[in-house]
Write a protein that holds these residues in place. Structure first.
Motif, PDB file in Angstrom:
ATOM      1  N   THR A 160      -9.399   1.881   2.836  1.00  0.00           N
ATOM      2  CA  THR A 160      -8.375   0.873   3.062  1.00  0.00           C
ATOM      3  C   THR A 160      -7.852   0.976   4.488  1.00  0.00           C
ATOM      4  O   THR A 160      -7.892   2.043   5.092  1.00  0.00           O
ATOM      5  CB  THR A 160      -7.205   1.038   2.064  1.00  0.00           C
ATOM      6  OG1 THR A 160      -6.210   0.048   2.334  1.00  0.00           O
ATOM      7  CG2 THR A 160      -6.577   2.414   2.180  1.00  0.00           C
ATOM      8  N   SER A 206      -4.717  -0.209   4.970  1.00  0.00           N
ATOM      9  CA  SER A 206      -3.271  -0.271   4.745  1.00  0.00           C
ATOM     10  C   SER A 206      -2.649   1.093   5.035  1.00  0.00           C
ATOM     11  O   SER A 206      -2.967   2.072   4.348  1.00  0.00           O
ATOM     12  CB  SER A 206      -2.974  -0.688   3.312  1.00  0.00           C
ATOM     13  OG  SER A 206      -3.570  -1.936   3.021  1.00  0.00           O
ATOM     14  N   GLN A 244     -10.415  -6.830   2.372  1.00  0.00           N
ATOM     15  CA  GLN A 244      -8.991  -6.874   2.645  1.00  0.00           C
ATOM     16  C   GLN A 244      -8.231  -7.004   1.337  1.00  0.00           C
ATOM     17  O   GLN A 244      -8.769  -7.430   0.324  1.00  0.00           O
ATOM     18  CB  GLN A 244      -8.656  -8.059   3.568  1.00  0.00           C
ATOM     19  CG  GLN A 244      -9.300  -7.940   4.947  1.00  0.00           C
ATOM     20  CD  GLN A 244      -8.998  -9.150   5.822  1.00  0.00           C
ATOM     21  OE1 GLN A 244      -8.478 -10.141   5.345  1.00  0.00           O
ATOM     22  NE2 GLN A 244      -9.320  -9.033   7.094  1.00  0.00           N
ATOM     23  N   LYS A 301      -4.780  -5.401  -1.153  1.00  0.00           N
ATOM     24  CA  LYS A 301      -4.532  -4.198  -1.944  1.00  0.00           C
ATOM     25  C   LYS A 301      -5.371  -4.173  -3.215  1.00  0.00           C
ATOM     26  O   LYS A 301      -5.793  -3.115  -3.669  1.00  0.00           O
ATOM     27  CB  LYS A 301      -3.042  -4.111  -2.294  1.00  0.00           C
ATOM     28  CG  LYS A 301      -2.155  -3.807  -1.098  1.00  0.00           C
ATOM     29  CD  LYS A 301      -0.724  -3.610  -1.539  1.00  0.00           C
ATOM     30  CE  LYS A 301       0.174  -3.267  -0.334  1.00  0.00           C
ATOM     31  NZ  LYS A 301       1.571  -3.074  -0.741  1.00  0.00           N
ATOM     32  N   SER A 357      -8.776  -2.998  -2.385  1.00  0.00           N
ATOM     33  CA  SER A 357      -8.694  -1.586  -1.989  1.00  0.00           C
ATOM     34  C   SER A 357      -8.559  -0.678  -3.203  1.00  0.00           C
ATOM     35  O   SER A 357      -9.214   0.360  -3.298  1.00  0.00           O
ATOM     36  CB  SER A 357      -7.506  -1.371  -1.048  1.00  0.00           C
ATOM     37  OG  SER A 357      -7.696  -2.068   0.152  1.00  0.00           O
ATOM     38  N   THR A 394     -11.263   1.937  -4.540  1.00  0.00           N
ATOM     39  CA  THR A 394     -10.851   3.325  -4.730  1.00  0.00           C
ATOM     40  C   THR A 394     -11.294   3.844  -6.093  1.00  0.00           C
ATOM     41  O   THR A 394     -11.736   4.994  -6.233  1.00  0.00           O
ATOM     42  CB  THR A 394      -9.327   3.464  -4.592  1.00  0.00           C
ATOM     43  OG1 THR A 394      -8.932   3.010  -3.295  1.00  0.00           O
ATOM     44  CG2 THR A 394      -8.890   4.912  -4.767  1.00  0.00           C
TER      45      THR A 394
END
Length: 320
Positions: free
Chosen positions: A18, A20, A270, A272, A275, A279
């Motif tokens: 990510t 972020s 892109q 969340k 991401s 993950t």
């Protein structure tokens, strides 16, 4: 870059999980925890099998090698990924990238074949118990393990050797969290035909062959178990291979989840949601080395008994 590497790229940028900033630290501690448990669990399994005479048999000999492979597999990927969480730009040199790719392939290919050898071991133990000590002698087991590592080294050498001839021009951003085969091929600005042929040939040998061995072994095992009349006998026979079935399911399930995801998901870079989803995929891949020692310790009475016996000898715990 030297001419021998046939590349104008001297370093790559790893996209990571990510971009972020608020997720970097939580992910760092998450994967640090996974790595610590992986290292401790697999080292503990190797040490326990080495110290306990009760576990000196082919099944646990293969398990100790599986733990070694899992430990190395995780160590090839995770430390660099942890460093990337706390640095601004995730650089990796060309040489380091090729090295990471090589050792990643060595241990992934070795694990495929090790799981197949362990399935064959369970087949012999259940279907031909009277010949087990002869069929799975120390010499045979040692040769099988050496063969597993030779196949891992051979496959990794072939793939990495072909990768070294690939020309990387201006594209230097790897859309992954480590140097994997397919993300690197996507960056090539030269022909990857030879690489694709090598991938196809070695996939048949390193993925299809172990999968068929595991599947056929368990078909014969299930047929043999169903011929046992007593329920207690069936349960005892099945319990000897239940841990291995779990390990196979976790390994191949994680690989499928990692590499067979839809292109619409893998192309998401892109947000969340993407991401977090990515993950989860990464966790499935990295958590496999962590789960194997837990699977074999929690589901196996011999391991739990040997662990308690070793702890009693070391810490003078009272017998129960």
């Amino acid at each position: 870059m030297t001419a021998g590497n046939h590349s104008t790229v001297t370093e790559f940028i790893l996209a990571g999980l990510t971009e972020s900033p608020e997720l970097q630290l939580p992910l760092f501690f998450l994967f640090l925890g996974v790595y610590v448990v992986t290292v401790v669990g697999n080292l503990a399994m190797i040490t326990l099998i080495g110290l306990s005479a009760q576990l000196h048999n082919p099944m646990y000999y293969f398990l100790s090698n599986l733990s070694f492979i899992d430990l190395c597999h995780s160590t090839v990927i995770t430390p660099k990924m942890l460093v990337n969480f706390v640095t601004e730009r995730n650089f990796i040199s060309y040489q380091a990238c090729m090295t990471q790719l090589y050792f990643f392939l060595v241990f992934v290919i070795s694990e495929c074949h090790m799981l197949a050898i362990m399935a064959y071991d369970r087949y012999v133990a259940i279907c031909n118990p009277l010949l087990y000590n002869v069929t799975m002698s120390y010499q045979v087991c040692s040769r099988l393990v050496v063969g597993v590592y030779i196949m891992g080294l051979t496959g990794a050498t072939a793939h990495t050797g072909c990768m070294l001839r690939v020309l990387f021009c201006k594209a230097d951003r790897i859309n992954h969290y480590f140097c994997d085969l397919f993300p690197l091929l996507e960056l090539s600005c030269s022909s990857t035909y030879i690489n694709e042929v090598v991938v196809l040939c070695f996939s048949a040998f390193n993925i299809l062959a172990p999968s068929l061995m595991i599947l056929s072994s368990y078909i014969f095992i299930m047929a043999s178990i169903l011929r046992i009349r007593s329920t207690e006998g069936r349960c005892k026979a099945f319990s000897t291979c239940s841990s291995h079935i779990s390990a196979v399911a976790v390994f191949f399930g994680s690989a499928a989840f990692m590499y067979l995801q839809p292109s619409s998901v893998s192309s998401m870079n892109q947000g969340k949601v993407s991401s977090v989803f990515y993950t989860i995929i990464v966790l499935n891949n990295l958590v496999t080395p962590m789960l194997n020692p837990l699977i074999y310790s929690l589901r196996n009475k011999e391991v739990k008994y040997s662990l308690r016996k070793v702890l009693q000898q070391v810490a003078f715990l009272p017998e129960q």
